[in-house]
Write a protein that holds these residues in place. Structure first.
Motif, PDB file in Angstrom:
ATOM      1  N   HIS A  96      48.889  56.439  54.042  1.00 36.73           N
ATOM      2  CA  HIS A  96      49.582  57.353  54.958  1.00 36.73           C
ATOM      3  C   HIS A  96      48.693  58.555  55.288  1.00 36.73           C
ATOM      4  O   HIS A  96      48.617  58.994  56.442  1.00 36.73           O
ATOM      5  N   GLU A  98      45.416  58.589  55.263  1.00 37.17           N
ATOM      6  CA  GLU A  98      44.348  58.117  56.153  1.00 37.17           C
ATOM      7  C   GLU A  98      44.850  57.930  57.584  1.00 37.17           C
ATOM      8  O   GLU A  98      44.145  58.298  58.541  1.00 37.17           O
ATOM      9  N   ARG A  99      46.046  57.400  57.746  1.00 38.15           N
ATOM     10  CA  ARG A  99      46.611  57.228  59.098  1.00 38.15           C
ATOM     11  C   ARG A  99      46.883  58.575  59.760  1.00 38.15           C
ATOM     12  O   ARG A  99      46.601  58.767  60.944  1.00 38.15           O
ATOM     13  N   GLU A 100      47.401  59.515  58.985  1.00 40.16           N
ATOM     14  CA  GLU A 100      47.657  60.843  59.539  1.00 40.16           C
ATOM     15  C   GLU A 100      46.341  61.534  59.901  1.00 40.16           C
ATOM     16  O   GLU A 100      46.247  62.199  60.937  1.00 40.16           O
TER      17      GLU A 100
END
Length: 116
Positions: A96, A98-100
């Motif tokens: 999460h 890394e995605r953010e």
């Protein structure tokens, strides 16, 4: 810019204070964040709660300073888990984060393009 991901007021203040150095600040944050993510993944691989806590704490601070509010919040969650030495299952939270960060990277690169 989405205030959910980045506080536009913080960025406006940084832009005003940093003036011609604003683009460098954005670049430095992005480069530094890549390294912090690497350290987080390394700490996960080594099951090192102390290294995870320190890296998450440091990343949280820089995200907060740059107005990346959701990313800072996610790093705080990770820091809290590492402080309690609860590293089992941190992979989804790291994913999460890394995605953010990927979203923040896009927003900051757009911001950099607008303020050359």
């Amino acid at each position: 810019m989405s205030d959910v991901h980045v506080d536009s007021h913080v960025l406006a203040t940084l832009r005003e204070v940093m003036e011609d150095e604003f683009a460098l600040l954005l670049d430095t944050f992005l480069t530094d964040s890549d390294e912090r993510l690497r350290l987080l993944r390394e700490a996960e691989a080594q099951d090192d709660a102390s290294a995870m806590r320190m890296a998450a704490h440091s990343f949280k601070g820089s995200c907060s300073n740059m107005g990346a509010v959701l990313l800072a919040s996610l790093c705080k969650q990770l820091e809290d888990l590492a402080r309690r030495e609860q590293l089992d299952g941190v992979a989804p939270l790291l994913g999460h984060i890394e995605r953010e960060f990927a979203i923040v990277r896009i927003l900051f690169k757009g911001e950099r393009q607008r303020h050359r």
